[in-house]
Motif scaffolding. Structure first.
Motif, PDB file in Angstrom:
ATOM      1  N   ARG A 131       5.124   5.061  -2.080  1.00  0.00           N
ATOM      2  CA  ARG A 131       6.039   6.009  -3.125  1.00  0.00           C
ATOM      3  C   ARG A 131       5.121   7.120  -3.037  1.00  0.00           C
ATOM      4  N   SER A 188       6.510   0.158   1.327  1.00  0.00           N
ATOM      5  CA  SER A 188       6.666  -0.458   0.184  1.00  0.00           C
ATOM      6  C   SER A 188       8.069  -0.383  -0.238  1.00  0.00           C
ATOM      7  N   ARG A 189       8.270  -1.326  -1.265  1.00  0.00           N
ATOM      8  CA  ARG A 189       9.801  -1.462  -1.709  1.00  0.00           C
ATOM      9  C   ARG A 189      10.245  -0.213  -2.453  1.00  0.00           C
ATOM     10  N   GLN A 191      10.342  -3.204   5.091  1.00  0.00           N
ATOM     11  CA  GLN A 191       9.686  -3.367   3.895  1.00  0.00           C
ATOM     12  C   GLN A 191       8.781  -4.539   3.938  1.00  0.00           C
ATOM     13  N   VAL A 192       7.496  -4.417   3.409  1.00  0.00           N
ATOM     14  CA  VAL A 192       6.561  -5.454   3.440  1.00  0.00           C
ATOM     15  C   VAL A 192       6.439  -6.031   1.972  1.00  0.00           C
ATOM     16  N   GLY A 193       6.351  -7.051   1.851  1.00  0.00           N
ATOM     17  CA  GLY A 193       6.162  -7.770   0.529  1.00  0.00           C
ATOM     18  C   GLY A 193       6.990  -8.960   0.175  1.00  0.00           C
ATOM     19  N   GLN A 194       6.893  -9.314  -1.155  1.00  0.00           N
ATOM     20  CA  GLN A 194       7.514 -10.491  -1.641  1.00  0.00           C
ATOM     21  C   GLN A 194       9.032 -10.721  -1.043  1.00  0.00           C
ATOM     22  N   THR A 195       9.913  -9.678  -1.040  1.00  0.00           N
ATOM     23  CA  THR A 195      11.369  -9.594  -0.871  1.00  0.00           C
ATOM     24  C   THR A 195      11.451  -8.715   0.633  1.00  0.00           C
ATOM     25  N   SER A 232       0.337   1.516  -4.221  1.00  0.00           N
ATOM     26  CA  SER A 232      -0.506   1.037  -5.496  1.00  0.00           C
ATOM     27  C   SER A 232      -1.030  -0.375  -5.379  1.00  0.00           C
ATOM     28  N   GLN A 281       3.774  -7.801  -5.805  1.00  0.00           N
ATOM     29  CA  GLN A 281       4.878  -8.284  -4.859  1.00  0.00           C
ATOM     30  C   GLN A 281       4.692  -7.497  -3.452  1.00  0.00           C
ATOM     31  N   HIS A 282       3.797  -6.405  -3.446  1.00  0.00           N
ATOM     32  CA  HIS A 282       3.597  -5.878  -2.235  1.00  0.00           C
ATOM     33  C   HIS A 282       2.396  -6.658  -1.505  1.00  0.00           C
ATOM     34  N   ASN A 338      -5.368   6.301  -1.168  1.00  0.00           N
ATOM     35  CA  ASN A 338      -4.884   6.451  -2.388  1.00  0.00           C
ATOM     36  C   ASN A 338      -5.772   7.566  -3.192  1.00  0.00           C
ATOM     37  N   LEU A 367      -3.479  11.481   0.905  1.00  0.00           N
ATOM     38  CA  LEU A 367      -2.917  11.096   2.050  1.00  0.00           C
ATOM     39  C   LEU A 367      -2.517  12.162   3.205  1.00  0.00           C
TER      40      LEU A 367
HETATM   41  P1  FAD Z   1       3.747   2.950  -6.881  1.00  0.00           P
HETATM   42  O1  FAD Z   1       3.700   1.702  -7.362  1.00  0.00           O
HETATM   43  O2  FAD Z   1       4.611   4.143  -7.509  1.00  0.00           O
HETATM   44  O3  FAD Z   1       2.419   3.513  -6.113  1.00  0.00           O
HETATM   45  C1  FAD Z   1       2.345   4.882  -5.469  1.00  0.00           C
HETATM   46  C2  FAD Z   1       0.903   4.985  -5.050  1.00  0.00           C
HETATM   47  O4  FAD Z   1       0.655   6.092  -4.488  1.00  0.00           O
HETATM   48  C3  FAD Z   1       0.294   5.393  -6.593  1.00  0.00           C
HETATM   49  O5  FAD Z   1      -1.009   4.288  -6.615  1.00  0.00           O
HETATM   50  C4  FAD Z   1      -0.463   6.759  -6.474  1.00  0.00           C
HETATM   51  O6  FAD Z   1      -1.679   6.882  -6.931  1.00  0.00           O
HETATM   52  C5  FAD Z   1      -0.300   6.783  -4.821  1.00  0.00           C
HETATM   53  N1  FAD Z   1      -0.155   8.329  -4.566  1.00  0.00           N
HETATM   54  C6  FAD Z   1       0.845   9.242  -4.900  1.00  0.00           C
HETATM   55  N2  FAD Z   1       0.645  10.386  -4.058  1.00  0.00           N
HETATM   56  C7  FAD Z   1      -0.380  10.067  -3.326  1.00  0.00           C
HETATM   57  C8  FAD Z   1      -1.040  10.837  -2.343  1.00  0.00           C
HETATM   58  N3  FAD Z   1      -0.491  12.220  -2.244  1.00  0.00           N
HETATM   59  N4  FAD Z   1      -2.128  10.571  -1.514  1.00  0.00           N
HETATM   60  C9  FAD Z   1      -2.378   9.130  -1.815  1.00  0.00           C
HETATM   61  N5  FAD Z   1      -2.014   8.401  -2.688  1.00  0.00           N
HETATM   62  C10 FAD Z   1      -0.925   8.808  -3.557  1.00  0.00           C
HETATM   63  N6  FAD Z   1       7.187  -4.156  -3.599  1.00  0.00           N
HETATM   64  C11 FAD Z   1       6.737  -4.131  -2.309  1.00  0.00           C
HETATM   65  O7  FAD Z   1       6.498  -3.139  -1.738  1.00  0.00           O
HETATM   66  N7  FAD Z   1       7.553  -5.289  -1.562  1.00  0.00           N
HETATM   67  C12 FAD Z   1       8.166  -6.301  -2.068  1.00  0.00           C
HETATM   68  O8  FAD Z   1       8.776  -6.992  -1.136  1.00  0.00           O
HETATM   69  C13 FAD Z   1       8.613  -5.963  -3.479  1.00  0.00           C
HETATM   70  N8  FAD Z   1       9.293  -6.964  -4.141  1.00  0.00           N
HETATM   71  C14 FAD Z   1       9.323  -7.159  -5.351  1.00  0.00           C
HETATM   72  C15 FAD Z   1      10.345  -8.095  -5.858  1.00  0.00           C
HETATM   73  C16 FAD Z   1      10.445  -8.102  -7.131  1.00  0.00           C
HETATM   74  C17 FAD Z   1      11.227  -9.232  -7.853  1.00  0.00           C
HETATM   75  C18 FAD Z   1      10.226  -7.079  -7.946  1.00  0.00           C
HETATM   76  C19 FAD Z   1      10.184  -7.060  -9.416  1.00  0.00           C
HETATM   77  C20 FAD Z   1       9.318  -6.050  -7.423  1.00  0.00           C
HETATM   78  C21 FAD Z   1       9.046  -6.031  -5.926  1.00  0.00           C
HETATM   79  N9  FAD Z   1       8.488  -5.000  -5.591  1.00  0.00           N
HETATM   80  C22 FAD Z   1       8.145  -5.068  -4.341  1.00  0.00           C
HETATM   81  C23 FAD Z   1       8.190  -3.648  -6.228  1.00  0.00           C
HETATM   82  C24 FAD Z   1       6.761  -3.716  -6.793  1.00  0.00           C
HETATM   83  O9  FAD Z   1       6.436  -4.245  -7.792  1.00  0.00           O
HETATM   84  C25 FAD Z   1       6.170  -2.149  -6.774  1.00  0.00           C
HETATM   85  O10 FAD Z   1       7.162  -1.498  -7.835  1.00  0.00           O
HETATM   86  C26 FAD Z   1       6.362  -1.414  -5.658  1.00  0.00           C
HETATM   87  O11 FAD Z   1       5.600  -2.302  -4.619  1.00  0.00           O
HETATM   88  C27 FAD Z   1       5.609  -0.044  -5.839  1.00  0.00           C
HETATM   89  O12 FAD Z   1       5.420   0.472  -4.569  1.00  0.00           O
HETATM   90  P2  FAD Z   1       4.289   1.648  -4.102  1.00  0.00           P
HETATM   91  O13 FAD Z   1       2.965   1.119  -4.431  1.00  0.00           O
HETATM   92  O14 FAD Z   1       4.747   2.176  -3.129  1.00  0.00           O
HETATM   93  O15 FAD Z   1       4.622   2.746  -5.347  1.00  0.00           O
END
Ligand code: FAD
Length: 329
Positions: A208, A233-234, A247-251, A266, A270-271, A285, A304
């Motif tokens: 994200r 990430s998801r 997508q990388v992770g559990q699903t 983050s 699940q990731h 990060n 990043l």
């Molecule tokens: P966030 O958690 O929002 O993290 C974003 C990160 O980016 C934060 O740490 C922030 O500090 C950092 N950031 C922001 N801007 C910058 C910048 N400019 N430079 C550097 N860092 C920055 N997720 C998966 O990935 N894969 C799966 O297969 C998966 N399966 C799931 C299955 C189920 C049943 C459920 C409930 C959830 C699943 N998820 C999965 C979702 C998972 O729980 C998280 O919501 C998801 O992984 C979060 O993605 P993220 O880390 O990209 O986003």
């Protein structure tokens, strides 16, 4: 020495890397015998022999391409009947895992899926798995029947080990179920020129924090400098910034590369479930408290958009493909 049957994954006769890894693992527990099916199966022989296959069983038939998995299960069962192997090794792709599960059922054998290592044991091969979102590492062995074991890509180094590689045609009679589900059309995925995500030695993934589809160019540039695959990430996938297939992770996909670089991710459980067995993990990060830092080998706290382009530039410099950076860096 007991023979170990290795199920070959190939594209038009070109053997894919996970199969060569299986041959390296098979040599730890016996003499590898490979089974190659479908169009151009015999073209796999040179590569399989180079990597340790003492025999190569082949069977070419249109059914392997025209129908879903059952013809392949029929062929594996015929190969097992022909050589009575000490174990059957299968790559951990989605399709091959279905083939393996059906084979185990037919043989009344135990099955171990997604092994990340394999060693010889007194009572049969011992497989290592990484379970519960990689929170535990387990070792297990099949206690009934011929062990059927699927192994994740990148679990072993490919090793040249020239062997006889005698090619033998396997006799296969297809079961009544073999033609039950016909493939009616195929749409090839557009090639990105990058390695397959699940097989790549290096993966660069964006989350994200990447902030938009167009910004994934930053992730792709680093990936291309390293000859890496791109993961997401998801959160990034659900936002429509990158295809679900990445997508990388559990699903999503489970990856186990030599190097995984997580950018703006983050580190949710699940990731982690899909990448925690990577050999070296690097994260970029801007939040020093991000949970991903609990698991990394190297972490960079920073934006990043500042860090990743510099990394890309320096990788390219090391490769000699760019001029030296200016003195401000
Ligand atoms: P966030 O958690 O929002 O993290 C974003 C990160 O980016 C934060 O740490 C922030 O500090 C950092 N950031 C922001 N801007 C910058 C910048 N400019 N430079 C550097 N860092 C920055 N997720 C998966 O990935 N894969 C799966 O297969 C998966 N399966 C799931 C299955 C189920 C049943 C459920 C409930 C959830 C699943 N998820 C999965 C979702 C998972 O729980 C998280 O919501 C998801 O992984 C979060 O993605 P993220 O880390 O990209 O986003």
């Amino acid at each position: 020495m007991a023979e170990v049957l290795v199920y070959v994954d190939h594209v038009d006769g070109a053997v894919r890397k996970p199969t060569l890894e299986l041959l390296a693992l098979a040599r730890r527990i016996g003499e590898p015998v490979a089974l190659a099916l479908g169009d151009k199966a015999a073209d796999t022989a040179a590569s399989l022999a180079e990597h340790g296959a003492t025999r190569i069983l082949t069977h070419e038939a249109a059914e392997y391409a025209d129908y879903l998995v059952v013809p392949k299960v029929d062929a594996l069962q015929a190969a097992v009947a022909a050589i009575s192997p000490a174990a059957v090794l299968v790559p951990s792709s989605a399709e091959a895992k279905e083939v393996a599960a059906r084979l185990a059922l037919r043989l009344s054998s135990g099955i171990i899926t997604d092994a990340i290592d394999l060693e010889a044991g007194d009572e049969g091969p011992v497989a290592t798995q990484s379970v519960f979102a990689a929170a535990f590492t387990t070792k297990s062995r099949v206690s009934r029947g011929i062990p059927v074991i699927t192994v994740k890509p990148n679990s072993a180094a490919v090793e040249a080990a020239p062997a006889a590689g005698t090619v033998q045609a396997l006799e296969v009679s297809f079961s009544a179920q073999a033609t039950g589900t016909k493939v009616t059309s195929r749409t090839p995925r557009e090639s990105t020129g990058r390695p397959e995500l699940t097989e790549a030695a290096v993966v660069v993934a964006g989350g994200r924090g990447v902030g938009g589809a167009e910004n994934f160019a930053v992730i792709e540039a680093l990936a291309d400098s390293l000859g890496a695959a791109v993961g997401a990430s998801r959160a990034a996938v659900d936002a429509g910034w990158y295809p679900h297939t990445n997508q990388v992770g559990q699903t999503g996909n489970s990856v186990s590369p030599q190097l995984y670089i997580a950018c703006g991710i983050s580190g949710a459980i699940q990731h982690r479930a899909g990448m925690q067995t990577s050999k070296t993990i690097v994260a970029v990060n801007k939040d020093p408290q991000a949970p991903i830092f609990d698991l990394v080998d190297y972490g960079v706290v920073g934006d990043l958009f500042d860090v990743v382009p510099q990394l890309t530039e320096h990788v390219n410099i090391r490769k000699g493909s760019m001029a030296a950076p200016d003195s401000r860096r």
